[in-house]
Write an enzyme that holds these catalytic residues in place. Sequence first.
Site, PDB file in Angstrom:
ATOM      1  N   TRP A 185      51.017  13.781  58.882  1.00  9.85           N
ATOM      2  CA  TRP A 185      52.260  14.522  59.091  1.00  9.85           C
ATOM      3  C   TRP A 185      52.866  13.528  60.150  1.00  9.85           C
ATOM      4  O   TRP A 185      52.131  13.166  61.193  1.00  9.85           O
ATOM      5  CB  TRP A 185      51.816  15.776  59.788  1.00  9.85           C
ATOM      6  CG  TRP A 185      52.959  16.675  60.355  1.00  9.85           C
ATOM      7  CD1 TRP A 185      54.230  16.911  59.902  1.00  9.85           C
ATOM      8  CD2 TRP A 185      52.890  17.245  61.770  1.00  9.85           C
ATOM      9  NE1 TRP A 185      55.052  17.633  60.598  1.00  9.85           N
ATOM     10  CE2 TRP A 185      54.379  18.202  61.849  1.00  9.85           C
ATOM     11  CE3 TRP A 185      51.922  17.453  62.591  1.00  9.85           C
ATOM     12  CZ2 TRP A 185      54.721  18.809  62.753  1.00  9.85           C
ATOM     13  CZ3 TRP A 185      52.427  18.474  63.731  1.00  9.85           C
ATOM     14  CH2 TRP A 185      53.633  19.019  63.629  1.00  9.85           C
ATOM     15  N   TYR A 215      56.588  15.960  54.010  1.00 11.27           N
ATOM     16  CA  TYR A 215      56.330  14.512  54.967  1.00 11.27           C
ATOM     17  C   TYR A 215      57.326  13.474  54.391  1.00 11.27           C
ATOM     18  O   TYR A 215      57.176  12.618  55.295  1.00 11.27           O
ATOM     19  CB  TYR A 215      54.933  14.254  54.985  1.00 11.27           C
ATOM     20  CG  TYR A 215      53.948  15.231  55.435  1.00 11.27           C
ATOM     21  CD1 TYR A 215      54.408  16.374  56.128  1.00 11.27           C
ATOM     22  CD2 TYR A 215      52.454  15.159  55.394  1.00 11.27           C
ATOM     23  CE1 TYR A 215      53.555  17.545  56.520  1.00 11.27           C
ATOM     24  CE2 TYR A 215      51.686  15.975  55.990  1.00 11.27           C
ATOM     25  CZ  TYR A 215      52.047  17.342  56.590  1.00 11.27           C
ATOM     26  OH  TYR A 215      51.224  17.981  56.904  1.00 11.27           O
ATOM     27  N   ASN A 259      48.955  27.717  56.977  1.00 11.77           N
ATOM     28  CA  ASN A 259      49.620  28.679  57.909  1.00 11.77           C
ATOM     29  C   ASN A 259      49.782  30.204  57.574  1.00 11.77           C
ATOM     30  O   ASN A 259      50.710  30.847  57.985  1.00 11.77           O
ATOM     31  CB  ASN A 259      51.326  28.346  58.054  1.00 11.77           C
ATOM     32  CG  ASN A 259      51.251  26.706  58.799  1.00 11.77           C
ATOM     33  OD1 ASN A 259      50.747  26.487  59.955  1.00 11.77           O
ATOM     34  ND2 ASN A 259      51.874  25.809  57.830  1.00 11.77           N
ATOM     35  N   SER A 263      46.288  19.232  63.261  1.00 10.98           N
ATOM     36  CA  SER A 263      46.525  19.173  64.912  1.00 10.98           C
ATOM     37  C   SER A 263      45.452  19.368  65.751  1.00 10.98           C
ATOM     38  O   SER A 263      45.515  20.127  66.548  1.00 10.98           O
ATOM     39  CB  SER A 263      47.840  19.909  65.666  1.00 10.98           C
ATOM     40  OG  SER A 263      48.937  19.649  64.804  1.00 10.98           O
ATOM     41  N   SER A 268      46.750   9.759  63.225  1.00 11.39           N
ATOM     42  CA  SER A 268      46.867   8.440  63.991  1.00 11.39           C
ATOM     43  C   SER A 268      47.772   7.382  63.360  1.00 11.39           C
ATOM     44  O   SER A 268      47.319   7.295  62.366  1.00 11.39           O
ATOM     45  CB  SER A 268      46.026   8.047  64.866  1.00 11.39           C
ATOM     46  OG  SER A 268      46.058   6.854  65.946  1.00 11.39           O
ATOM     47  N   VAL A 269      48.453   6.798  63.808  1.00 10.21           N
ATOM     48  CA  VAL A 269      48.866   5.526  63.398  1.00 10.21           C
ATOM     49  C   VAL A 269      48.382   4.365  64.185  1.00 10.21           C
ATOM     50  O   VAL A 269      48.573   3.060  63.850  1.00 10.21           O
ATOM     51  CB  VAL A 269      50.445   5.286  63.388  1.00 10.21           C
ATOM     52  CG1 VAL A 269      51.485   6.343  62.548  1.00 10.21           C
ATOM     53  CG2 VAL A 269      51.114   5.639  64.997  1.00 10.21           C
TER      54      VAL A 269
HETATM   55  P1  A2P Z   1      49.144   7.772  67.590  1.00 10.00           P
HETATM   56  O1  A2P Z   1      49.385   8.363  66.066  1.00 10.00           O
HETATM   57  O2  A2P Z   1      50.249   7.149  68.275  1.00 10.00           O
HETATM   58  O3  A2P Z   1      47.815   7.008  67.627  1.00 10.00           O
HETATM   59  P2  A2P Z   1      46.816  15.474  65.986  1.00 10.00           P
HETATM   60  O4  A2P Z   1      45.929  15.076  65.138  1.00 10.00           O
HETATM   61  O5  A2P Z   1      46.486  16.935  66.883  1.00 10.00           O
HETATM   62  O6  A2P Z   1      48.412  15.867  65.184  1.00 10.00           O
HETATM   63  O7  A2P Z   1      47.230  14.559  67.272  1.00 10.00           O
HETATM   64  C1  A2P Z   1      47.988  13.413  66.889  1.00 10.00           C
HETATM   65  C2  A2P Z   1      48.560  12.658  68.169  1.00 10.00           C
HETATM   66  O8  A2P Z   1      47.427  12.204  68.917  1.00 10.00           O
HETATM   67  C3  A2P Z   1      49.357  11.468  67.856  1.00 10.00           C
HETATM   68  O9  A2P Z   1      50.313  11.378  68.905  1.00 10.00           O
HETATM   69  C4  A2P Z   1      48.115  10.371  68.161  1.00 10.00           C
HETATM   70  O10 A2P Z   1      48.852   9.128  68.425  1.00 10.00           O
HETATM   71  C5  A2P Z   1      47.261  10.770  68.867  1.00 10.00           C
HETATM   72  N1  A2P Z   1      46.109  10.389  68.884  1.00 10.00           N
HETATM   73  C6  A2P Z   1      45.270  10.576  67.771  1.00 10.00           C
HETATM   74  N2  A2P Z   1      44.020  10.010  68.140  1.00 10.00           N
HETATM   75  C7  A2P Z   1      44.012   9.640  69.264  1.00 10.00           C
HETATM   76  C8  A2P Z   1      43.057   9.403  70.218  1.00 10.00           C
HETATM   77  N3  A2P Z   1      41.722   9.052  69.563  1.00 10.00           N
HETATM   78  N4  A2P Z   1      43.082   9.093  71.429  1.00 10.00           N
HETATM   79  C9  A2P Z   1      44.096   9.288  71.874  1.00 10.00           C
HETATM   80  N5  A2P Z   1      45.325   9.839  71.280  1.00 10.00           N
HETATM   81  C10 A2P Z   1      45.446  10.268  70.066  1.00 10.00           C
END
Ligand code: A2P
Length: 270
Positions: A24, A53, A150, A198, A241-242
């Site tokens: 997402w 998406y 949901n 999330s 995460s990206v």
């Molecule tokens: P990014 O994609 O820039 O790495 P969720 O899975 O609850 O939707 O959370 C996703 C968000 O948490 C994204 O903004 C991601 O950032 C960030 N994120 C994912 N993994 C980590 C991690 N291990 N530590 C810190 N932030 C993280």
Amino acid sequence: MPALTDTFTIAGDVEIPKVGFGTWQIPDGSEAYDAVRVALDAGYRHIDTALAYGNEASVGRAVRDSGIRRDDVFITTKLPAEIKDADGARRAFEQSQRGLDLGVVDLYLIHAPWPWDSIGSDHRAGNVEVWKVFEELWSSGRTRSIGVSNFSVEDLESLGAATDVVPHANQIRWYVGSTQDDVTAWCQQRGVLVEGYSPLATGRLLEGGTIDGIAKRVGRTPAQVAIRYLLEKGVLPLPKSVTPERIRQNADVDFALDADAIAELDAIRD
Ligand code: A2P
């Protein structure tokens, strides 16, 4: 068994890897492609996307290019929340299948019980109409399992009153402090797999430092504790995460949280 390859079983005999990679908000093109390639290299074998998406084509290409056998990767996609009629659902499924270009879908979900611009509006009849298409897609083998996302207890009960197949999964927002206890219990008592999107509260969980203490104690990062918490509750986490280092970190969750840590996490309220 390692969380990435350990599985839950749904729809009788379909094995779904216990940690999925959420896509997402990852834009189509190189971002989605690279993130999925990194995830597959890190060992994820379960990728979660959706027509809404807009990144199915990149997800599919990344899976094909990875060289991993198609049968060894579990792919979930979703019917857009706005589509509540049978023809629209059939067309959208075909569009997703074409976009992914991976053959049979592993799990197909109704993205939400209502369109996103009218959350809470009543689409009971539309959800039943669409679910009957899902039942067809499942019985004809075009998707190996079917579910919803949901959905509240009320949504699940009204769907169940008018259809035959109980959803195999319900994907809901689920993280430390926001654990949706009533719908989670309803699903788990009936063998409906709960998937949590999330699991890091879109990153917010990691800002407040509430789980820092536990993370330090168990020698893990707060993100790993947050993700592990879902597994301890029988909920399938879908971290997104990206960032390559984080993608790998979020997959490294083969540790147990003790009863004290779980009690502390249970006490957190968002
Ligand atoms: P990014 O994609 O820039 O790495 P969720 O899975 O609850 O939707 O959370 C996703 C968000 O948490 C994204 O903004 C991601 O950032 C960030 N994120 C994912 N993994 C980590 C991690 N291990 N530590 C810190 N932030 C993280």
